[in-house]
Scaffold this motif. Structure first.
Motif, PDB file in Angstrom:
ATOM      1  N   GLY A 179      20.443  -2.716   3.592  1.00  0.00           N
ATOM      2  CA  GLY A 179      20.157  -1.398   4.660  1.00  0.00           C
ATOM      3  C   GLY A 179      19.192  -0.364   4.299  1.00  0.00           C
ATOM      4  N   LEU A 180      18.735   0.098   5.092  1.00  0.00           N
ATOM      5  CA  LEU A 180      17.501   1.062   5.050  1.00  0.00           C
ATOM      6  C   LEU A 180      18.124   2.377   4.012  1.00  0.00           C
ATOM      7  CD1 LEU A 180      15.330   1.197   8.316  1.00  0.00           C
ATOM      8  CD2 LEU A 180      15.080  -0.187   6.143  1.00  0.00           C
ATOM      9  N   VAL A 181      19.244   2.846   4.505  1.00  0.00           N
ATOM     10  CA  VAL A 181      19.845   4.068   3.636  1.00  0.00           C
ATOM     11  C   VAL A 181      19.679   3.637   1.924  1.00  0.00           C
ATOM     12  CG1 VAL A 181      21.808   5.651   3.263  1.00  0.00           C
ATOM     13  CG2 VAL A 181      20.962   4.791   5.648  1.00  0.00           C
ATOM     14  N   GLU A 182      20.452   2.832   1.836  1.00  0.00           N
ATOM     15  CA  GLU A 182      20.883   2.082   0.403  1.00  0.00           C
ATOM     16  C   GLU A 182      18.981   1.912  -0.442  1.00  0.00           C
ATOM     17  OE1 GLU A 182      23.100  -1.024  -0.567  1.00  0.00           O
ATOM     18  OE2 GLU A 182      24.962  -0.121   0.338  1.00  0.00           O
ATOM     19  N   PHE A 183      18.150   1.349   0.511  1.00  0.00           N
ATOM     20  CA  PHE A 183      16.834   0.973  -0.081  1.00  0.00           C
ATOM     21  C   PHE A 183      16.209   2.248  -0.139  1.00  0.00           C
ATOM     22  CE2 PHE A 183      12.417   0.373   0.131  1.00  0.00           C
ATOM     23  CZ  PHE A 183      12.264  -0.695  -0.562  1.00  0.00           C
ATOM     24  N   ARG A 184      16.336   3.151   0.698  1.00  0.00           N
ATOM     25  CA  ARG A 184      15.524   4.451   0.513  1.00  0.00           C
ATOM     26  C   ARG A 184      15.962   5.295  -0.774  1.00  0.00           C
ATOM     27  NH1 ARG A 184      12.834   8.413   3.095  1.00  0.00           N
ATOM     28  NH2 ARG A 184      13.081   7.657   5.272  1.00  0.00           N
ATOM     29  N   GLN A 185      17.268   5.078  -0.959  1.00  0.00           N
ATOM     30  CA  GLN A 185      17.839   5.918  -2.162  1.00  0.00           C
ATOM     31  C   GLN A 185      17.352   5.160  -3.533  1.00  0.00           C
ATOM     32  OE1 GLN A 185      22.214   5.112  -1.714  1.00  0.00           O
ATOM     33  NE2 GLN A 185      22.351   7.369  -0.648  1.00  0.00           N
ATOM     34  N   LEU A 186      16.984   3.635  -3.453  1.00  0.00           N
ATOM     35  CA  LEU A 186      16.501   3.082  -4.552  1.00  0.00           C
ATOM     36  C   LEU A 186      15.061   3.455  -4.580  1.00  0.00           C
ATOM     37  CD1 LEU A 186      17.952  -0.612  -4.659  1.00  0.00           C
ATOM     38  CD2 LEU A 186      18.137   1.080  -6.455  1.00  0.00           C
ATOM     39  N   ALA A 187      14.377   3.371  -3.574  1.00  0.00           N
ATOM     40  CA  ALA A 187      12.710   3.519  -3.460  1.00  0.00           C
ATOM     41  C   ALA A 187      12.449   5.001  -4.176  1.00  0.00           C
ATOM     42  CB  ALA A 187      12.249   3.409  -2.163  1.00  0.00           C
ATOM     43  N   GLU A 188      13.459   6.072  -3.677  1.00  0.00           N
ATOM     44  CA  GLU A 188      13.126   7.429  -4.127  1.00  0.00           C
ATOM     45  C   GLU A 188      13.625   7.650  -5.589  1.00  0.00           C
ATOM     46  OE1 GLU A 188      15.404   9.685  -1.255  1.00  0.00           O
ATOM     47  OE2 GLU A 188      13.795   9.355   0.147  1.00  0.00           O
ATOM     48  N   GLN A 189      14.514   6.938  -6.175  1.00  0.00           N
ATOM     49  CA  GLN A 189      14.954   7.121  -7.545  1.00  0.00           C
ATOM     50  C   GLN A 189      13.698   6.155  -8.139  1.00  0.00           C
ATOM     51  OE1 GLN A 189      18.187   4.410  -8.566  1.00  0.00           O
ATOM     52  NE2 GLN A 189      18.369   5.598 -10.367  1.00  0.00           N
ATOM     53  N   GLY A 190      13.370   5.186  -7.892  1.00  0.00           N
ATOM     54  CA  GLY A 190      12.173   4.367  -8.565  1.00  0.00           C
ATOM     55  C   GLY A 190      11.102   5.170  -8.543  1.00  0.00           C
ATOM     56  N   ALA A 191      10.432   5.635  -7.514  1.00  0.00           N
ATOM     57  CA  ALA A 191       9.340   6.782  -7.403  1.00  0.00           C
ATOM     58  C   ALA A 191       9.562   7.861  -8.297  1.00  0.00           C
ATOM     59  CB  ALA A 191       9.121   7.079  -5.963  1.00  0.00           C
ATOM     60  N   ASP A 251       0.826  -1.105   0.049  1.00  0.00           N
ATOM     61  CA  ASP A 251      -0.048  -0.092   0.085  1.00  0.00           C
ATOM     62  C   ASP A 251       0.781   1.341   0.132  1.00  0.00           C
ATOM     63  OD1 ASP A 251      -2.432   1.432   0.318  1.00  0.00           O
ATOM     64  OD2 ASP A 251      -1.466   1.904   2.141  1.00  0.00           O
ATOM     65  N   ALA A 252       1.886   1.388   0.856  1.00  0.00           N
ATOM     66  CA  ALA A 252       2.828   2.312   0.855  1.00  0.00           C
ATOM     67  C   ALA A 252       3.460   2.680  -0.556  1.00  0.00           C
ATOM     68  CB  ALA A 252       3.770   2.438   1.902  1.00  0.00           C
ATOM     69  N   TYR A 253       3.947   1.429  -1.272  1.00  0.00           N
ATOM     70  CA  TYR A 253       4.523   1.581  -2.470  1.00  0.00           C
ATOM     71  C   TYR A 253       3.676   2.275  -3.372  1.00  0.00           C
ATOM     72  CZ  TYR A 253       6.341   0.043  -6.858  1.00  0.00           C
ATOM     73  OH  TYR A 253       6.837  -0.408  -8.273  1.00  0.00           O
ATOM     74  N   ASN A 254       2.365   1.741  -3.382  1.00  0.00           N
ATOM     75  CA  ASN A 254       1.575   2.054  -4.259  1.00  0.00           C
ATOM     76  C   ASN A 254       1.293   3.697  -4.176  1.00  0.00           C
ATOM     77  OD1 ASN A 254       1.101  -0.441  -5.603  1.00  0.00           O
ATOM     78  ND2 ASN A 254      -0.681  -0.774  -4.586  1.00  0.00           N
ATOM     79  N   ARG A 255       1.208   4.286  -3.019  1.00  0.00           N
ATOM     80  CA  ARG A 255       0.789   5.513  -2.800  1.00  0.00           C
ATOM     81  C   ARG A 255       2.373   6.332  -2.718  1.00  0.00           C
ATOM     82  NH1 ARG A 255       0.063   6.191   2.332  1.00  0.00           N
ATOM     83  NH2 ARG A 255       0.247   4.222   2.988  1.00  0.00           N
ATOM     84  N   PHE A 256       3.483   5.744  -3.175  1.00  0.00           N
ATOM     85  CA  PHE A 256       4.656   6.498  -3.400  1.00  0.00           C
ATOM     86  C   PHE A 256       5.307   7.052  -1.772  1.00  0.00           C
ATOM     87  CE2 PHE A 256       3.083   6.814  -7.430  1.00  0.00           C
ATOM     88  CZ  PHE A 256       4.140   6.766  -8.333  1.00  0.00           C
ATOM     89  N   ASP A 257       4.892   6.448  -1.086  1.00  0.00           N
ATOM     90  CA  ASP A 257       5.154   6.550   0.463  1.00  0.00           C
ATOM     91  C   ASP A 257       6.428   5.956   1.078  1.00  0.00           C
ATOM     92  OD1 ASP A 257       5.401   7.101   3.287  1.00  0.00           O
ATOM     93  OD2 ASP A 257       3.249   6.253   3.558  1.00  0.00           O
ATOM     94  N   VAL A 258       7.596   6.468   0.759  1.00  0.00           N
ATOM     95  CA  VAL A 258       8.874   5.736   0.969  1.00  0.00           C
ATOM     96  C   VAL A 258       8.869   5.597   2.580  1.00  0.00           C
ATOM     97  CG1 VAL A 258      11.395   5.892   0.913  1.00  0.00           C
ATOM     98  CG2 VAL A 258       9.966   6.587  -1.135  1.00  0.00           C
TER      99      VAL A 258
END
Length: 127
Positions: free
Chosen positions: A49-61, A15-22
């Motif tokens: 780790g969460l720092v690298e994942f946040r970077q990927l998630a924000e880039q993907g969004a 649900d968070a993914y679908n809402r672009f809610d990193v």
């Protein structure tokens, strides 16, 4: 953790993914998360780790004006949960040698989730 609890955590993550809610996505993840995105049998993105994942998630969004994962099926295994996913996204930008902004893409896929306590500790997305 029982299957119903795992299902709820995964549903909240999707649900968070679908809402672009990193931040909402990160709230479901263990600090030492391992993430891999596999396309055509090749790992094309990974994070530890969460720092690298946040970077990927924000880039993907930033690549999409809309995106949605719909869970079609669940398979609860002893060490993981496998979900079959229908994914759709609309590009926000032109991709070099690829789709143009405004183009829609639909992909079938699956995501495998492992847990450490009440948080997701590993995600492997396959398409």
């Amino acid at each position: 953790m029982v299957n119903a609890e795992k299902r709820e955590v995964i549903e909240r993550y999707v649900d968070a993914y679908n809402r672009f809610d990193v931040d909402g996505m990160l709230a479901m993840l263990a600090p030492d998360l391992l993430f891999e995105n596999v396309s055509a049998g090749q790992v094309n993105a990974a994070a530890h780790g969460l720092v690298e994942f946040r970077q990927l998630a924000e880039q993907g969004a930033s690549l999409f004006t809309e995106r949605k994962q719909v869970i079609k099926a669940w398979s609860f295994r002893p060490a993981s949960v496998l979900v079959t996913i229908a994914w759709r996204g609309v590009f926000a930008v032109d991709i070099p040698d690829g789709p143009r902004a405004g183009s829609a893409l639909e992909l079938p896929g699956e995501s495998e989730f492992e847990f450490d306590g009440a948080r997701i500790s590993r995600i492997v997305d396959r398409s």
